[in-house]
Design a protein around this motif. Structure first.
Motif, PDB file in Angstrom:
ATOM      1  N   HIS A  57       0.825  -1.208   0.000  1.00  0.00           N
ATOM      2  CA  HIS A  57       0.000   0.000   0.000  1.00  0.00           C
ATOM      3  C   HIS A  57       0.865   1.268   0.000  1.00  0.00           C
ATOM      4  N   ASP A  58       0.232   2.372  -0.379  1.00  0.00           N
ATOM      5  CA  ASP A  58       0.902   3.674  -0.432  1.00  0.00           C
ATOM      6  C   ASP A  58       0.361   4.512   0.731  1.00  0.00           C
ATOM      7  N   PRO A  59       1.110   4.669   1.837  1.00  0.00           N
ATOM      8  CA  PRO A  59       0.596   5.364   3.024  1.00  0.00           C
ATOM      9  C   PRO A  59       0.148   6.790   2.735  1.00  0.00           C
ATOM     10  N   ARG A  60       0.924   7.527   1.964  1.00  0.00           N
ATOM     11  CA  ARG A  60       0.564   8.914   1.682  1.00  0.00           C
ATOM     12  C   ARG A  60      -0.728   8.986   0.868  1.00  0.00           C
ATOM     13  N   LEU A  61      -0.847   8.133  -0.122  1.00  0.00           N
ATOM     14  CA  LEU A  61      -2.062   8.117  -0.951  1.00  0.00           C
ATOM     15  C   LEU A  61      -3.285   7.811  -0.089  1.00  0.00           C
ATOM     16  N   LEU A  62      -3.174   6.826   0.787  1.00  0.00           N
ATOM     17  CA  LEU A  62      -4.329   6.437   1.599  1.00  0.00           C
ATOM     18  C   LEU A  62      -4.667   7.487   2.647  1.00  0.00           C
ATOM     19  N   ALA A  63      -3.688   8.238   3.105  1.00  0.00           N
ATOM     20  CA  ALA A  63      -3.981   9.347   4.017  1.00  0.00           C
ATOM     21  C   ALA A  63      -4.812  10.401   3.299  1.00  0.00           C
ATOM     22  N   ASP A  64      -4.462  10.688   2.054  1.00  0.00           N
ATOM     23  CA  ASP A  64      -5.244  11.639   1.263  1.00  0.00           C
ATOM     24  C   ASP A  64      -6.648  11.104   0.995  1.00  0.00           C
ATOM     25  N   VAL A  65      -6.747   9.812   0.724  1.00  0.00           N
ATOM     26  CA  VAL A  65      -8.056   9.200   0.465  1.00  0.00           C
ATOM     27  C   VAL A  65      -8.922   9.255   1.719  1.00  0.00           C
ATOM     28  N   ASP A  66      -8.338   8.958   2.869  1.00  0.00           N
ATOM     29  CA  ASP A  66      -9.080   9.002   4.129  1.00  0.00           C
ATOM     30  C   ASP A  66      -9.710  10.374   4.331  1.00  0.00           C
ATOM     31  N   GLU A  73     -14.517  14.029   4.108  1.00  0.00           N
ATOM     32  CA  GLU A  73     -15.087  15.302   3.668  1.00  0.00           C
ATOM     33  C   GLU A  73     -16.404  15.120   2.915  1.00  0.00           C
ATOM     34  N   ARG A  74     -16.625  13.955   2.341  1.00  0.00           N
ATOM     35  CA  ARG A  74     -17.782  13.744   1.478  1.00  0.00           C
ATOM     36  C   ARG A  74     -18.873  12.881   2.087  1.00  0.00           C
ATOM     37  N   LEU A  75     -18.649  12.297   3.231  1.00  0.00           N
ATOM     38  CA  LEU A  75     -19.675  11.452   3.844  1.00  0.00           C
ATOM     39  C   LEU A  75     -20.963  12.226   4.137  1.00  0.00           C
ATOM     40  N   ALA A  76     -20.832  13.513   4.400  1.00  0.00           N
ATOM     41  CA  ALA A  76     -22.017  14.324   4.699  1.00  0.00           C
ATOM     42  C   ALA A  76     -22.961  14.417   3.506  1.00  0.00           C
ATOM     43  N   LEU A  77     -22.467  14.174   2.298  1.00  0.00           N
ATOM     44  CA  LEU A  77     -23.323  14.215   1.112  1.00  0.00           C
ATOM     45  C   LEU A  77     -24.445  13.183   1.186  1.00  0.00           C
ATOM     46  N   PHE A  78     -24.252  12.145   1.987  1.00  0.00           N
ATOM     47  CA  PHE A  78     -25.199  11.033   2.023  1.00  0.00           C
ATOM     48  C   PHE A  78     -25.994  10.962   3.325  1.00  0.00           C
ATOM     49  N   ALA A  79     -25.816  11.953   4.185  1.00  0.00           N
ATOM     50  CA  ALA A  79     -26.405  11.891   5.524  1.00  0.00           C
ATOM     51  C   ALA A  79     -27.921  11.819   5.505  1.00  0.00           C
ATOM     52  N   ALA A  80     -28.558  12.481   4.548  1.00  0.00           N
ATOM     53  CA  ALA A  80     -30.020  12.538   4.526  1.00  0.00           C
ATOM     54  C   ALA A  80     -30.632  11.541   3.543  1.00  0.00           C
ATOM     55  N   ASP A  81     -29.844  10.632   2.997  1.00  0.00           N
ATOM     56  CA  ASP A  81     -30.358   9.709   1.985  1.00  0.00           C
ATOM     57  C   ASP A  81     -31.122   8.543   2.596  1.00  0.00           C
ATOM     58  N   PRO A  82     -32.372   8.347   2.207  1.00  0.00           N
ATOM     59  CA  PRO A  82     -33.067   7.135   2.649  1.00  0.00           C
ATOM     60  C   PRO A  82     -32.591   5.945   1.823  1.00  0.00           C
ATOM     61  N   PRO A  83     -32.321   4.817   2.443  1.00  0.00           N
ATOM     62  CA  PRO A  83     -31.933   3.643   1.651  1.00  0.00           C
ATOM     63  C   PRO A  83     -33.132   3.104   0.880  1.00  0.00           C
ATOM     64  N   VAL A  84     -32.915   2.755  -0.367  1.00  0.00           N
ATOM     65  CA  VAL A  84     -33.970   2.167  -1.191  1.00  0.00           C
ATOM     66  C   VAL A  84     -33.424   0.879  -1.802  1.00  0.00           C
ATOM     67  N   LEU A  85     -34.298   0.117  -2.406  1.00  0.00           N
ATOM     68  CA  LEU A  85     -33.877  -1.117  -3.051  1.00  0.00           C
ATOM     69  C   LEU A  85     -33.199  -0.796  -4.378  1.00  0.00           C
ATOM     70  N   ARG A  98      -5.898   4.513 -10.383  1.00  0.00           N
ATOM     71  CA  ARG A  98      -7.228   5.096 -10.587  1.00  0.00           C
ATOM     72  C   ARG A  98      -7.686   5.874  -9.360  1.00  0.00           C
ATOM     73  N   VAL A  99      -7.281   5.429  -8.173  1.00  0.00           N
ATOM     74  CA  VAL A  99      -7.598   6.184  -6.948  1.00  0.00           C
ATOM     75  C   VAL A  99      -6.932   7.554  -7.005  1.00  0.00           C
ATOM     76  N   ALA A 100      -5.672   7.598  -7.392  1.00  0.00           N
ATOM     77  CA  ALA A 100      -4.957   8.883  -7.487  1.00  0.00           C
ATOM     78  C   ALA A 100      -5.611   9.794  -8.516  1.00  0.00           C
ATOM     79  N   ARG A 101      -6.082   9.228  -9.591  1.00  0.00           N
ATOM     80  CA  ARG A 101      -6.752  10.035 -10.615  1.00  0.00           C
ATOM     81  C   ARG A 101      -8.073  10.587 -10.079  1.00  0.00           C
ATOM     82  N   LEU A 102      -8.773   9.774  -9.296  1.00  0.00           N
ATOM     83  CA  LEU A 102     -10.031  10.235  -8.682  1.00  0.00           C
ATOM     84  C   LEU A 102      -9.784  11.390  -7.721  1.00  0.00           C
TER      85      LEU A 102
END
Length: 332
Positions: A177-186, A191-203, A316-320
């Protein structure tokens, strides 16, 4: 992959198929055509489709699928009725009704523009109906539940928003694994988990592409293979559909086949948008889709059995992280 054959004027039926039909209480009559798959062998009959699971990692797939199909009862979702399933000496098996038509993968190359458009518009209606079906918030395939709990990881989709940080930690346990890359990913994920806070789960189906849609004369007659259905935000469905449109050659019906030509799918996102606009109307949709893609790439970086596969996922993670992926240039 199979010795299946027809009855009547043709050779005798495959003994495996005969055992499944007997266990299901069905007559061994009619004509059956063998079809291979990624994790199963199938026999397509005049009235029923018989499947045998050939991958031990997905032993509970048919049981989960039967549960999901039960949820669809009385809905407007086009699907095949589940007739029986069980475990036999040859492995887990399932029998469902045969739907009219053939797979979109088979029908698409020779379909005209009008037929293609009406098919995708029909898919939009089917998805809207699917996402209105009441489903338990914890609905998840048993194999995926086990994988998220630390068991073997047999597949890398569908996305599970709440488990994304766990994939970061799993990737950190890989020796390459790449520690620096995964720190950035973490940090990126948090930062983006809040985008899904109000989402109701559906099928959501979780694996919709050309091989899992049955179509006939410009309409979808059935969504098939609910083995990966989960309760997640509705636009999780777009993750696979848009990936299929952008990288269709990576979605063949069998490992030794070739996927569709991406250029023939260029209009699909627009047609789907017109038929089911609310699926595309989430705020920050591109960021949400990038998040789902990150989940998949992290899963590959964490669990792919080959070092080259993990290394490609890290690229691909780095590109994302820089805001680019397969969605670039896709008219969606």
């Amino acid at each position: 992959m199979t010795r299946a054959a027809a009855v009547g004027d043709g050779p005798p039926l495959d003994p495996v198929l005969l055992r499944i039909l007997e266990a299901a209480g069905l007559p061994a009559t009619g004509r059956f055509v063998p079809k291979a798959g990624w994790v199963s062998t199938a026999w397509v009959g005049d009235a029923v489709v018989v499947r045998l699971n050939t991958d031990e990692r997905f032993r509970d797939a048919y049981r989960h699928e039967a549960r999901v199909v039960d949820l669809l009862a009385g809905s407007e979702v086009p699907h095949a009725r589940h007739l029986a399933h069980g475990d036999g000496p040859d492995g887990p098996w399932a029998v469902s009704e045969r739907l009219p038509g053939r797979s979109l993968y088979d029908a698409w190359p020779t379909a005209g523009l009008r037929t293609r458009r009406s098919t995708i518009e029909s898919l939009g209606s089917a998805l809207r109906a699917l996402h209105r079906v009441a489903a338990p918030a914890d609905l998840m395939p048993p194999w995926l539940t086990g994988a998220l709990s630390g068991g073997p990881w047999p597949a890398f989709h569908p996305p599970v928003v709440g488990a994304t940080l766990r994939q970061v930690e799993a990737a950190r346990r890989q020796p390459d694994h790449d520690p620096r890359l995964l720190a950035d990913v973490d940090a990126w994920v948090r930062e983006r988990l809040a985008l899904f806070a109000a989402d109701p789960p559906v099928l959501v189906h979780g694996d919709l592409h050309g091989s899992n849609l049955i179509v006939d004369r410009g309409r979808v007659t059935g969504l098939i293979d609910f083995a990966e259905a989960v309760a997640q935000p509705a636009d999780v469905e777009l993750d696979t559909i848009l990936r299929w449109c952008a990288r269709a050659r990576e979605f063949p019906p069998t490992p030794d086949a070739r996927g569709l030509d991406e250029t023939t799918l260029a209009e699909v996102p627009g047609w789907l948008h017109g038929a089911y606009p609310e699926l595309f109307e989430r705020e920050h949709l591109r960021e949400r889709l990038n998040f789902y893609d990150m989940y998949g790439e992290l899963s590959l970086a964490a669990h792919h059995p080959l070092p080259d596969g993990r290394a490609a996922a890290r690229v691909r993670v780095a590109r994302l992280l820089s805001g680019h992926n397969h969605l670039d240039g896709l008219a969606w």
